[in-house]
Design a protein around this motif. Structure first.
Motif, short mmCIF file in Angstrom:
data_model
loop_
_atom_site.label_atom_id
_atom_site.label_comp_id
_atom_site.label_asym_id
_atom_site.label_seq_id
_atom_site.Cartn_x
_atom_site.Cartn_y
_atom_site.Cartn_z
N CYS A 1 0.88 -1.17 0.00
CA CYS A 1 0.00 0.00 0.00
C CYS A 1 0.91 1.22 0.00
O CYS A 1 1.71 1.39 0.92
N PRO A 2 0.84 2.04 -1.04
CA PRO A 2 1.86 3.07 -1.24
C PRO A 2 1.82 4.19 -0.19
O PRO A 2 0.83 4.39 0.48
N GLU A 3 2.93 4.92 -0.12
CA GLU A 3 3.11 5.93 0.93
C GLU A 3 2.14 7.09 0.79
O GLU A 3 1.96 7.65 -0.29
N HIS A 4 1.55 7.46 1.92
CA HIS A 4 0.58 8.56 1.93
C HIS A 4 0.45 9.11 3.33
O HIS A 4 0.96 8.55 4.31
N THR A 5 -0.27 10.23 3.42
CA THR A 5 -0.62 10.80 4.72
C THR A 5 -2.05 11.35 4.64
O THR A 5 -2.61 11.49 3.55
N ASP B 1 -6.53 12.08 0.65
CA ASP B 1 -5.26 11.46 0.99
C ASP B 1 -4.16 12.04 0.09
O ASP B 1 -4.38 12.27 -1.11
N ILE B 2 -3.00 12.27 0.68
CA ILE B 2 -1.87 12.81 -0.07
C ILE B 2 -0.84 11.70 -0.27
O ILE B 2 -0.25 11.21 0.70
N PHE B 3 -0.65 11.29 -1.53
CA PHE B 3 0.33 10.25 -1.85
C PHE B 3 1.65 10.89 -2.27
O PHE B 3 1.66 11.93 -2.94
N THR B 4 2.75 10.24 -1.89
CA THR B 4 4.07 10.75 -2.27
C THR B 4 4.29 10.61 -3.78
O THR B 4 4.87 11.49 -4.41
N LYS C 1 -3.67 8.18 -8.14
CA LYS C 1 -5.00 8.74 -7.88
C LYS C 1 -5.73 7.73 -7.00
O LYS C 1 -5.90 6.57 -7.38
N ARG C 2 -6.19 8.16 -5.82
CA ARG C 2 -6.84 7.23 -4.90
C ARG C 2 -8.31 7.03 -5.25
O ARG C 2 -8.84 5.94 -5.13
N VAL C 3 -8.99 8.11 -5.60
CA VAL C 3 -10.44 8.00 -5.84
C VAL C 3 -10.77 8.57 -7.23
O VAL C 3 -10.29 9.63 -7.57
#
Ligand SMILES: [Zn+2]
Ligand SMILES: [Zn+2]
Lengths: 162, 162
Positions: free
Chosen positions: B57-61, B152-155, B160-162
């Protein structure tokens, strides 16, 4: 152990932390619950709870507090067995289970919701509720806002939670 | 199915609702996750997630939002398999797993936490994180404040999450 029947894996230190709650009624086989709290921060809480066959978690509600806490929103998810959840609202005409004999006065929430494994129900904050396990007992996950057990309000005045 | 291996009981309608998230990378076997959201209100959220063997699951915050939302507090509880969770902080000297080859630039959180079944870890809001399953895959319960996946903020800027 019921957690094992439900294939819930616990660490050794968690097994030591399981709370056996008899609510000061000294009648645990009928009225009580086992609770393992996985996490309880200011923001959210998750627990894994066990009811023995026919055991009842007595009626209570989680009120808003002066510090801005709005009461506890709770989702109950049945993992194993069967749960008869009772919430405030229109009475179910022919409920499957009854309050513990002799204690009926302390059980007023009469809308019955039956939860089988994989089924769940979400209570809005400050909803009066109680629940009882079916003949196999029950394992129930609870997902909620913060828990403040010491402020729970029980209908039965004999009960002390903490 | 991995949920069954972990003895997680789902209803038929829940099985239809499982999200297969490939993050728009079209590389699901390496980078992606399956998510079943049990509940997601304004107050709290619970999910059951599945990673295939070695999947990341890729890096995000999860950032605070203008509406007062303070970011997502997340507890990850391993139910089955093994999870290598990576969070911002002091780098683990000899990490057991690596970021997906070729994508190392998008994986900066280097403190590795290993979760076996029954083990869990709680992230404070707005902690950068990613996680990878061991060779058997993993089933992970997430207990958290409200989820707002679209923020969500991905590195990795390709995601694209959604
Ligand atoms: Zn309650
Ligand atoms: Zn996250």
């Amino acid at each position: 152990m019921m957690y094992e029947k439900a294939h819930i894996v616990l660490t050794e230190s968690e097994k030591q932390k399981i709370e056996v709650v008899d609510c000061a009624l000294d009648d645990f086989d009928r009225t009580g619950i086992c609770i393992l709290t996985y996490v309880n921060t200011d923001l959210c809480c998750a627990k894994e709870m066990v009811l023995m066959p026919g055991q009842t978690c007595p009626e209570h509600t989680h009120k808003p507090l002066d510090n801005g806490y709005m009461g506890k929103e709770e989702t109950f998810r049945c993992r194993y067995g069967k749960v008869y959840l009772h919430v405030a609202g229109e009475a179910t005409p022919d409920p499957a289970v009854k309050a513990p004999a002799g204690d009926e006065a302390y059980y007023t929430a009469a809308r019955e919701i039956v939860l089988n494994p994989g089924e769940q129900y979400t209570l809005v904050p400050d909803t009066l509720h109680w629940f009882q396990a079916g003949p196999e007992g029950a394992v129930i996950s609870e997902f909620s806002t913060a828990s403040h057990d010491e402020y729970d309000i029980f209908t039965d005045p004999r009960i002390k939670r903490v």
